[in-house]
Design a protein around this motif. Structure first.
Motif, PDB file in Angstrom:
ATOM      1  N   MET A 113      24.222   7.015  -5.785  1.00 21.95           N
ATOM      2  CA  MET A 113      22.784   7.310  -5.750  1.00 21.95           C
ATOM      3  C   MET A 113      22.012   6.353  -6.671  1.00 21.95           C
ATOM      4  N   LYS A 114      22.531   6.177  -7.906  1.00 19.25           N
ATOM      5  CA  LYS A 114      21.866   5.307  -8.882  1.00 19.25           C
ATOM      6  C   LYS A 114      21.743   3.884  -8.334  1.00 19.25           C
ATOM      7  N   GLU A 115      22.832   3.393  -7.729  1.00 16.65           N
ATOM      8  CA  GLU A 115      22.834   2.022  -7.182  1.00 16.65           C
ATOM      9  C   GLU A 115      21.870   1.893  -6.004  1.00 16.65           C
ATOM     10  N   THR A 116      21.754   2.950  -5.203  1.00 21.56           N
ATOM     11  CA  THR A 116      20.848   2.912  -4.047  1.00 21.56           C
ATOM     12  C   THR A 116      19.403   2.868  -4.521  1.00 21.56           C
ATOM     13  N   PHE A 117      19.091   3.642  -5.574  1.00 21.80           N
ATOM     14  CA  PHE A 117      17.738   3.605  -6.141  1.00 21.80           C
ATOM     15  C   PHE A 117      17.424   2.211  -6.711  1.00 21.80           C
ATOM     16  N   ALA A 118      18.431   1.610  -7.366  1.00 25.13           N
ATOM     17  CA  ALA A 118      18.217   0.308  -8.018  1.00 25.13           C
ATOM     18  C   ALA A 118      18.186  -0.852  -7.027  1.00 25.13           C
ATOM     19  N   THR A 119      18.650  -0.627  -5.813  1.00 22.17           N
ATOM     20  CA  THR A 119      18.646  -1.700  -4.801  1.00 22.17           C
ATOM     21  C   THR A 119      17.646  -1.383  -3.686  1.00 22.17           C
ATOM     22  N   TRP A 120      17.959  -0.399  -2.852  1.00 24.64           N
ATOM     23  CA  TRP A 120      17.133  -0.077  -1.691  1.00 24.64           C
ATOM     24  C   TRP A 120      15.728   0.412  -2.086  1.00 24.64           C
ATOM     25  N   THR A 121      15.626   1.400  -2.974  1.00 19.14           N
ATOM     26  CA  THR A 121      14.316   1.955  -3.344  1.00 19.14           C
ATOM     27  C   THR A 121      13.453   0.884  -4.009  1.00 19.14           C
ATOM     28  N   LEU A 122      14.065   0.095  -4.887  1.00 23.46           N
ATOM     29  CA  LEU A 122      13.339  -0.978  -5.563  1.00 23.46           C
ATOM     30  C   LEU A 122      12.926  -2.075  -4.577  1.00 23.46           C
ATOM     31  N   LEU A 123      13.809  -2.384  -3.630  1.00 23.96           N
ATOM     32  CA  LEU A 123      13.526  -3.387  -2.594  1.00 23.96           C
ATOM     33  C   LEU A 123      12.288  -2.984  -1.786  1.00 23.96           C
ATOM     34  N   GLU A 124      12.251  -1.726  -1.323  1.00 21.57           N
ATOM     35  CA  GLU A 124      11.119  -1.239  -0.524  1.00 21.57           C
ATOM     36  C   GLU A 124       9.823  -1.242  -1.350  1.00 21.57           C
ATOM     37  N   THR A 125       9.936  -0.923  -2.633  1.00 24.97           N
ATOM     38  CA  THR A 125       8.763  -0.920  -3.511  1.00 24.97           C
ATOM     39  C   THR A 125       8.231  -2.341  -3.704  1.00 24.97           C
ATOM     40  N   LEU A 126       9.141  -3.299  -3.875  1.00 25.39           N
ATOM     41  CA  LEU A 126       8.729  -4.701  -4.033  1.00 25.39           C
ATOM     42  C   LEU A 126       8.027  -5.212  -2.776  1.00 25.39           C
ATOM     43  N   ILE A 127       8.560  -4.848  -1.595  1.00 21.78           N
ATOM     44  CA  ILE A 127       7.930  -5.255  -0.326  1.00 21.78           C
ATOM     45  C   ILE A 127       6.498  -4.718  -0.277  1.00 21.78           C
ATOM     46  N   SER A 128       6.335  -3.455  -0.672  1.00 20.31           N
ATOM     47  CA  SER A 128       5.023  -2.806  -0.652  1.00 20.31           C
ATOM     48  C   SER A 128       4.043  -3.478  -1.617  1.00 20.31           C
ATOM     49  N   VAL A 129       4.500  -3.734  -2.841  1.00 16.00           N
ATOM     50  CA  VAL A 129       3.621  -4.296  -3.883  1.00 16.00           C
ATOM     51  C   VAL A 129       3.305  -5.770  -3.598  1.00 16.00           C
ATOM     52  N   PHE A 130       4.345  -6.551  -3.257  1.00 13.08           N
ATOM     53  CA  PHE A 130       4.098  -7.967  -2.920  1.00 13.08           C
ATOM     54  C   PHE A 130       3.200  -8.062  -1.685  1.00 13.08           C
ATOM     55  N   GLY A 131       3.464  -7.196  -0.712  1.00 13.06           N
ATOM     56  CA  GLY A 131       2.640  -7.180   0.505  1.00 13.06           C
ATOM     57  C   GLY A 131       1.178  -6.962   0.160  1.00 13.06           C
ATOM     58  N   LEU A 132       0.900  -5.968  -0.693  1.00 11.96           N
ATOM     59  CA  LEU A 132      -0.478  -5.685  -1.107  1.00 11.96           C
ATOM     60  C   LEU A 132      -1.081  -6.898  -1.822  1.00 11.96           C
ATOM     61  N   GLY A 133      -0.309  -7.509  -2.716  1.00 15.56           N
ATOM     62  CA  GLY A 133      -0.792  -8.680  -3.455  1.00 15.56           C
ATOM     63  C   GLY A 133      -1.220  -9.802  -2.524  1.00 15.56           C
ATOM     64  N   PHE A 134      -0.389 -10.100  -1.520  1.00 16.58           N
ATOM     65  CA  PHE A 134      -0.714 -11.187  -0.575  1.00 16.58           C
ATOM     66  C   PHE A 134      -1.879 -10.798   0.340  1.00 16.58           C
ATOM     67  N   ILE A 135      -2.017  -9.496   0.661  1.00 17.46           N
ATOM     68  CA  ILE A 135      -3.148  -9.021   1.478  1.00 17.46           C
ATOM     69  C   ILE A 135      -4.456  -9.223   0.714  1.00 17.46           C
ATOM     70  N   LEU A 136      -4.467  -8.843  -0.573  1.00 17.10           N
ATOM     71  CA  LEU A 136      -5.681  -8.999  -1.393  1.00 17.10           C
ATOM     72  C   LEU A 136      -6.017 -10.476  -1.569  1.00 17.10           C
ATOM     73  N   LEU A 137      -4.996 -11.317  -1.669  1.00 21.10           N
ATOM     74  CA  LEU A 137      -5.203 -12.774  -1.776  1.00 21.10           C
ATOM     75  C   LEU A 137      -5.815 -13.318  -0.486  1.00 21.10           C
ATOM     76  N   LEU A 138      -5.269 -12.891   0.641  1.00 18.11           N
ATOM     77  CA  LEU A 138      -5.760 -13.337   1.958  1.00 18.11           C
ATOM     78  C   LEU A 138      -7.200 -12.858   2.186  1.00 18.11           C
ATOM     79  N   ASN A 139      -7.522 -11.677   1.633  1.00 19.89           N
ATOM     80  CA  ASN A 139      -8.869 -11.101   1.783  1.00 19.89           C
ATOM     81  C   ASN A 139      -9.949 -12.007   1.188  1.00 19.89           C
ATOM     82  N   LEU A 140      -9.558 -12.869   0.236  1.00 15.60           N
ATOM     83  CA  LEU A 140     -10.527 -13.800  -0.367  1.00 15.60           C
ATOM     84  C   LEU A 140     -10.925 -14.912   0.600  1.00 15.60           C
ATOM     85  N   PHE A 141     -10.083 -15.134   1.620  1.00 18.07           N
ATOM     86  CA  PHE A 141     -10.305 -16.292   2.509  1.00 18.07           C
ATOM     87  C   PHE A 141     -10.731 -15.914   3.932  1.00 18.07           C
ATOM     88  N   VAL A 142     -10.493 -14.654   4.354  1.00 14.07           N
ATOM     89  CA  VAL A 142     -10.822 -14.316   5.760  1.00 14.07           C
ATOM     90  C   VAL A 142     -11.950 -13.288   5.834  1.00 14.07           C
TER      91      VAL A 142
END
Length: 448
Positions: free
Chosen positions: A419-448
């Motif tokens: 369980m601990k390893e799944t949280f540290a890999t899968w849960t963290l991976l999905e969170t990074l996708i979400s946060v990085f995705g938001l960051g790039f969306i806000l960046l793109l919002n400056l140009f479109v």
């Protein structure tokens, strides 16, 4: 207070699904009825509201979703997905194996739904891992990152497709901006994160995992499969058609070109439903008839694909019903009034609401649909780019996958993690996708 009623509804949904182990669709319909009563929707209108939400959501999605499932199944059954993966592995070589897996998973992820792509690619990843004597997680993290990003950001996947339909966003723009955001997100959450994860939980990279639960996998001799070029072309054809139409429409607006029959025809071909139908007919030939596979067998693959997505369609329809109850019950207007005059961007707000609902409910699609019902009324007050709101909702709905999400358990079991390893890999991976995705969306919002 409407938000308290929504909170009660979400808690009830959690109890029904996790406590009583009730089917998700049935739970959504029960909660929709209950929340509708609490919000004061007239008793005579409740069934109509639920039918409107269910029908409106599935009316837009069923065509694209159904044709997309058939297309993916034909590519998988013909060995096209295996050809794409193995060709890229051979081309990139042992040293760049992670990048080969990322590119293969991204291409396959565009054509296949997350669960299908996972089941199809995991045996290939296990085989490469054994042959090259590398950790399965070393390849598994980039693979699931690519599949998850395509699932969250790119039509014809259900999340972005259905949110675009509900908000009235141009699906071609969602696809085009989705690609711009998806590529750097996959790189950061895939190969880059795999290096960090190895330092956080090094012991998880020594696990051998098990895919026994997948049963016997259909494998092909490479010479029996369609060529690499044909396989990639067939998988990406809907993306190509939708992207061409979107780029031409954007150029038409920028250059002020008058509308004509040729542009209308391009828009028609680039429409999500039309492009999926054209792509399916092409796949029937390239993945079937051209390889001397009888049309009866090709149609059998299509029928199997549809039978596998029936329950998923109902769950999405149930999410649409819940969303409609929130709109008709005035919850969306209440949220809009709460944030009237706020400086908070609708993009950020959509992401926050979707993230909270995702953590609470587990289902990314249900979280995204419920968010749509809450943010829709406030979008009329702003000139925000709707395609970016769609992507922000999709990004928020991916965050922090944990014990109430089926993906969490699939990842844990296939890769043999604690369980601990799944949280540290899968849960963290999905969170990074979400946060990085938001960051790039806000960046793109400056140009479109």
């Amino acid at each position: 207070m409407p938000l308290v009623i929504v909170g009660i509804g979400i808690i009830a949904l959690l109890i029904l699904i996790m406590g009583f182990k009730l089917n998700t669709f049935v739970s959504l319909i029960i909660v929709s009825f209950g929340v509708a009563l609490l919000l004061g929707i007239p008793v005579g209108d409740i069934v109509k509201t639920i039918e409107t939400g269910l029908g409106g959501t599935l009316g837009h999605l069923a065509l694209i979703f159904g044709l997309g499932a058939m297309l993916g199944k034909l590519i998988a059954d013909a060995g096209g997905a295996q050809r794409i993966a193995m060709t890229l592995v051979n081309k990139f070589g042992e040293k760049n194996i992670q990048w080969a897996v990322v590119v293969a998973s991204f291409i396959i992820g565009v054509a296949l739904f997350f669960e299908v792509g996972l089941v199809l690619l995991i045996p290939i990843v296990f085989a490469i891992s054994r042959e090259l004597k590398v950790s399965i997680l070393h390849l598994g993290i980039p693979m699931t990152a690519a599949l998850s990003v395509t699932h969250g950001f790119l039509p014809p996947h259900p999340g972005p497709t259905v949110i675009a339909g509900e908000l009235g966003a141009n699906i071609g723009e969602v696809l085009l901006y989705g690609f711009i955001i998806a590529i750097p997100t996959v790189i950061l959450a895939g190969p880059v994160f795999a290096k960090i994860a190895k330092k956080i939980v090094p012991e998880s990279f020594t696990k051998t995992g098990s895919i026994a639960s997948l049963g016997e996998q259909k494998t092909f001799k490479l010479e029996e499969t369609p060529s690499f070029g044909i396989s990639v072309f067939t998988a990406l054809l809907p993306v190509i058609l939708m992207s061409i139409a979107t780029i031409i429409s954007l150029l038409q607006k920028t250059m002020g070109v008058a509308d004509n029959q040729l542009l209308a025809a391009i828009r028609f071909i680039g429409d999500a439903g039309t492009s999926m139908l054209i792509s399916l007919l092409v796949a029937v030939y390239t993945m079937g008839l051209a390889r001397k596979i009888p049309i009866k067998d090709v149609m059998e693959s299509c029928s199997t694909a549809i039978s596998h997505i029936g329950m998923m369609l109902l769950i999405i329809g149930g999410g649409g019903a819940f969303k409609q109850v929130l709109i008709d019950g005035g919850v969306g207007d209440y949220v809009a009034a709460m944030f009237k005059g706020t400086t908070l961007s609708p993009i950020l707000l959509a992401w926050i609401i979707a993230a909270i609902l995702r953590i609470s409910l587990g289902s990314a699609t249900v979280a995204a649909l419920t968010t749509t019902g809450l943010v829709m009324p406030m979008l009329g007050q702003t000139d925000v780019n709707l395609a970016l709101v769609v992507l922000a909702t999709g990004a928020g709905s991916l965050i922090a996958s944990h014990v109430n999400d089926a993906g969490f358990w699939m990842f844990k079991e296939y890769f043999g993690l604690s369980m601990k390893e799944t949280f540290a890999t899968w849960t963290l991976l999905e969170t990074l996708i979400s946060v990085f995705g938001l960051g790039f969306i806000l960046l793109l919002n400056l140009f479109v």
